[in-house]
Design a protein around this motif. Structure first.
Motif, PDB file in Angstrom:
ATOM      1  N   LEU A 181       0.882  -1.366  -0.097  1.00  0.00           N
ATOM      2  CA  LEU A 181      -0.147   0.208   0.126  1.00  0.00           C
ATOM      3  C   LEU A 181       0.815   1.328  -0.011  1.00  0.00           C
ATOM      4  N   THR A 182       0.351   2.352  -0.655  1.00  0.00           N
ATOM      5  CA  THR A 182       0.899   3.490  -0.493  1.00  0.00           C
ATOM      6  C   THR A 182       0.152   4.684   0.002  1.00  0.00           C
ATOM      7  N   ASP A 183      -1.139   4.599   0.027  1.00  0.00           N
ATOM      8  CA  ASP A 183      -2.121   5.419   0.672  1.00  0.00           C
ATOM      9  C   ASP A 183      -1.726   5.589   2.158  1.00  0.00           C
ATOM     10  N   ALA A 184      -1.708   6.877   2.593  1.00  0.00           N
ATOM     11  CA  ALA A 184      -1.286   6.919   4.016  1.00  0.00           C
ATOM     12  C   ALA A 184      -2.227   6.637   4.974  1.00  0.00           C
ATOM     13  N   GLU A 185      -3.629   6.651   4.582  1.00  0.00           N
ATOM     14  CA  GLU A 185      -4.747   6.498   5.430  1.00  0.00           C
ATOM     15  C   GLU A 185      -4.907   5.126   5.364  1.00  0.00           C
ATOM     16  N   ASN A 186      -4.774   4.397   4.559  1.00  0.00           N
ATOM     17  CA  ASN A 186      -4.758   2.869   4.308  1.00  0.00           C
ATOM     18  C   ASN A 186      -3.738   2.207   5.043  1.00  0.00           C
ATOM     19  N   LEU A 187      -2.698   2.702   5.269  1.00  0.00           N
ATOM     20  CA  LEU A 187      -1.336   2.322   5.985  1.00  0.00           C
ATOM     21  C   LEU A 187      -1.744   2.425   7.315  1.00  0.00           C
ATOM     22  N   GLU A 188      -2.509   3.535   7.604  1.00  0.00           N
ATOM     23  CA  GLU A 188      -2.689   3.504   9.043  1.00  0.00           C
ATOM     24  C   GLU A 188      -3.727   2.562   9.653  1.00  0.00           C
ATOM     25  N   ILE A 189      -4.581   2.381   8.756  1.00  0.00           N
ATOM     26  CA  ILE A 189      -5.549   1.302   8.962  1.00  0.00           C
ATOM     27  C   ILE A 189      -4.929  -0.117   9.368  1.00  0.00           C
ATOM     28  N   VAL A 190      -4.149  -0.380   8.441  1.00  0.00           N
ATOM     29  CA  VAL A 190      -3.359  -1.566   8.136  1.00  0.00           C
ATOM     30  C   VAL A 190      -2.448  -1.698   9.342  1.00  0.00           C
ATOM     31  N   GLY A 191      -1.994  -0.593  10.192  1.00  0.00           N
ATOM     32  CA  GLY A 191      -1.173  -0.599  11.188  1.00  0.00           C
ATOM     33  C   GLY A 191      -2.073  -0.861  12.587  1.00  0.00           C
TER      34      GLY A 191
END
Length: 241
Positions: A146-156
């Motif tokens: 993933l590259t989108d910051a919001e999606n990365l945060e959710i995955v985190g």
């Protein structure tokens, strides 16, 4: 679970006016006697511990005890016995005495239930570790793509939740091991057991780019192992690669 299957239907009778000295031998032999009044109606139950000093007849003893029903729960009757010091209680169904329930039988039943649920607890907790670990591995793969910051945060957030769940499960297993004080070793057929262990590690294998080639003999091979420890070692070894 009810007391139904633990009811003793073989019992002897005694009258309120029977002499205590005459029934002692019977009590020592069978453990309890069902007490009848002058109208031959069951009114209680007597054991050796119900005979006070100076008692002459059964009527002088602590024979009065509550009647219980076969549909009552084991834990409820066990608590009643413990609270009042009863060794045995008469059981009545449809206003007819059908037998006697003893505390030692209920303790045996409760011990079996505890053992059954402990085994179930161990299996459930251990089996939950594998899907949680796989979910964690899948989330790691997503994080790398993933590259989108919001999606990365959710995955985190999901990854943190998986780690927390794994810590809780490990702690539960540790507590259970300490309480049981046993090794958990069993005879296991390995040619079927090992592939199952590998299949449970697919998530971790994927993120580590590990390739497994499992060539096992078609012959059965048995070993005495602790299944939980074996699977745990597989997981740890895979994570360390």
């Amino acid at each position: 679970m009810t007391i139904q299957q633990y009811i003793e239907t073989d019992y002897q009778l005694v009258s309120l006016h029977d002499k205590v000295e005459q029934i002692r031998a019977r009590l020592n032999l069978c453990g309890f006697l069902l007490v009848l009044n002058l109208q031959a109606i069951p009114v209680g139950l007597i054991t050796c511990h119900d005979i006070p000093g100076g008692a002459i007849i059964v009527g002088d003893c602590q024979y009065q005890k509550p009647f219980v029903a076969p549909g009552q729960k084991i834990i409820d009757i066990a608590n009643l016995m413990q609270k009042n010091g009863f060794e045995a209680l008469p059981v009545k169904e449809n206003d007819k005495v059908i037998g006697v329930i003893r505390s030692k039988d209920l303790l045996y039943a409760l011990a079996k239930e505890v053992k059954k649920y402990r085994l179930l607890f161990q299996h459930v907790v251990h089996d939950l570790r594998n899907p949680v670990g796989n979910i964690s591995g899948i989330l790691t793969l997503l994080k790398e793509t993933l590259t989108d910051a919001e999606n990365l945060e959710i995955v985190g957030f999901g990854h943190e939740s998986c780690n927390q769940a794994m810590d809780m499960l490990n702690e539960l297993l540790l507590i259970e091991k300490k309480e049981n004080h046993h090794t958990g070793f069993q005879i296991i057929e390995l040619s079927h057991f090992i592939p199952k262990c590998i299949n449970l590690l697919k998530g971790t294998i994927a993120i580590k780019n590990i390739s497994f080639q499992c060539d096992l003999s078609p012959l059965e091979f048995f070993a005495k192992i602790d299944q939980n420890h074996f699977k745990g070692y597989c997981t740890i070894s895979c994570q360390m690669l």
